[in-house]
Design an enzyme around this catalytic site. Sequence first.
Site, PDB file in Angstrom:
ATOM      1  N   HIS A 124      83.470  37.934  43.538  1.00  0.00           N
ATOM      2  CA  HIS A 124      83.379  36.497  43.263  1.00  0.00           C
ATOM      3  C   HIS A 124      84.056  36.165  41.935  1.00  0.00           C
ATOM      4  O   HIS A 124      84.822  35.200  41.835  1.00  0.00           O
ATOM      5  CB  HIS A 124      81.905  36.093  43.236  1.00  0.00           C
ATOM      6  CG  HIS A 124      81.677  34.657  42.905  1.00  0.00           C
ATOM      7  ND1 HIS A 124      81.480  33.693  43.861  1.00  0.00           N
ATOM      8  CD2 HIS A 124      81.625  34.006  41.713  1.00  0.00           C
ATOM      9  CE1 HIS A 124      81.304  32.520  43.278  1.00  0.00           C
ATOM     10  NE2 HIS A 124      81.386  32.683  41.969  1.00  0.00           N
ATOM     11  N   GLU A 125      83.805  36.968  40.910  1.00  0.00           N
ATOM     12  CA  GLU A 125      84.377  36.687  39.592  1.00  0.00           C
ATOM     13  C   GLU A 125      85.896  36.900  39.579  1.00  0.00           C
ATOM     14  O   GLU A 125      86.640  36.106  38.999  1.00  0.00           O
ATOM     15  CB  GLU A 125      83.701  37.553  38.527  1.00  0.00           C
ATOM     16  CG  GLU A 125      82.217  37.289  38.362  1.00  0.00           C
ATOM     17  CD  GLU A 125      81.906  35.836  38.032  1.00  0.00           C
ATOM     18  OE1 GLU A 125      82.779  35.126  37.485  1.00  0.00           O
ATOM     19  OE2 GLU A 125      80.784  35.390  38.334  1.00  0.00           O
ATOM     20  N   HIS A 128      87.781  33.955  40.964  1.00  0.00           N
ATOM     21  CA  HIS A 128      88.006  32.862  40.018  1.00  0.00           C
ATOM     22  C   HIS A 128      89.306  33.074  39.248  1.00  0.00           C
ATOM     23  O   HIS A 128      90.074  32.137  39.026  1.00  0.00           O
ATOM     24  CB  HIS A 128      86.846  32.761  39.033  1.00  0.00           C
ATOM     25  CG  HIS A 128      85.647  32.047  39.557  1.00  0.00           C
ATOM     26  ND1 HIS A 128      85.699  30.788  40.115  1.00  0.00           N
ATOM     27  CD2 HIS A 128      84.330  32.414  39.583  1.00  0.00           C
ATOM     28  CE1 HIS A 128      84.481  30.412  40.464  1.00  0.00           C
ATOM     29  NE2 HIS A 128      83.632  31.375  40.162  1.00  0.00           N
ATOM     30  N   GLU A 185      83.647  27.149  43.491  1.00  0.00           N
ATOM     31  CA  GLU A 185      82.639  28.186  43.704  1.00  0.00           C
ATOM     32  C   GLU A 185      82.631  28.655  45.154  1.00  0.00           C
ATOM     33  O   GLU A 185      82.531  29.854  45.420  1.00  0.00           O
ATOM     34  CB  GLU A 185      81.255  27.663  43.293  1.00  0.00           C
ATOM     35  CG  GLU A 185      81.087  27.468  41.799  1.00  0.00           C
ATOM     36  CD  GLU A 185      81.287  28.747  41.004  1.00  0.00           C
ATOM     37  OE1 GLU A 185      80.974  29.837  41.526  1.00  0.00           O
ATOM     38  OE2 GLU A 185      81.767  28.656  39.866  1.00  0.00           O
TER      39      GLU A 185
END
Length: 305
Positions: A124-125, A128, A185
């Site tokens: 997930h990070e 980004h 997100e």
Amino acid sequence: MLRRGARVALAALLVGCAAAPYTRRSQLILISPEEENKLGARAFQQVLGKSHVDGREQVNGPVERVGQRLARVAERPDYKWRFVAIDDPKQQNAFCLPGGKVAVYTGIFPLAESTNGLAVVLGHEIAHALARHGAERMSQGLLAQAGGSLLGAWLGGGPGPNTILAAYGLGAQLGVLLPYSRTQESEADHIGLLLMARAGYDPRGALAFWQRMERAAGGAPPEFLSTHPSHGTREQQIQAWLPEAMRYYEASAHAGVEPLPAIAGATPRSHRAPVALMNFSLAIRFEREYQLPFFVLSIPYDATG
């Protein structure tokens, strides 16, 4: 002045168009990758200078190994990837900065449980960073400020215009910036799911991880006042993306799964202040101090402060 502002806005729209990887969502980015990465590296060093990095192999080792495995499938050799564990058992969190700078707080270990759960967090990070969400958010902020300035010039001074400008600021926050943050997100969830699958981690573990996060989060605000999608929305989206992710996973060399070490002082349940409020506080503190968007792990929080 209005005509000049309109010309500047039009020029920005023409030169700032980009597309996010995997999803191909159209983006408006007005900041160069070089400037974005320089800001990210500087902020990362400042954060680490005020934190205690846990260099123990049993703690930092899994973060580094899972992170580097994900970075290889991210296919961004120009990024100077770095993955660190920050010793803070009270923070169930992680964050990403532009250029591949990722930190995981040790308080997230009981919720991640294993290297597969850690791959959900890190995927997930990393997503980004790949999608340049930091630059996109800074660009949105620049446009919102420009819109407010133009409106102020048109209305002139006095209490009436000030009231309208205040309403404009709230409208920009709820109508544009917060929905965009939820979009980012959700996009990080989607891209992260595909990255972990390509790296050989089972994407089906993402649902169990976010369910554990939901139990730890306690109450959450209405989705329209949150920078993150609600847990129900997130789970529905992950279910919809899983068939695509499973195709990547079945074609990959599967990674071994190892349990994460126990962290003294960390708890997997909400026996303390709700995680949502703690993560909101962390994000706001970081963004005010370092003047750069911080994408903390996606727990819904009240962005109205």
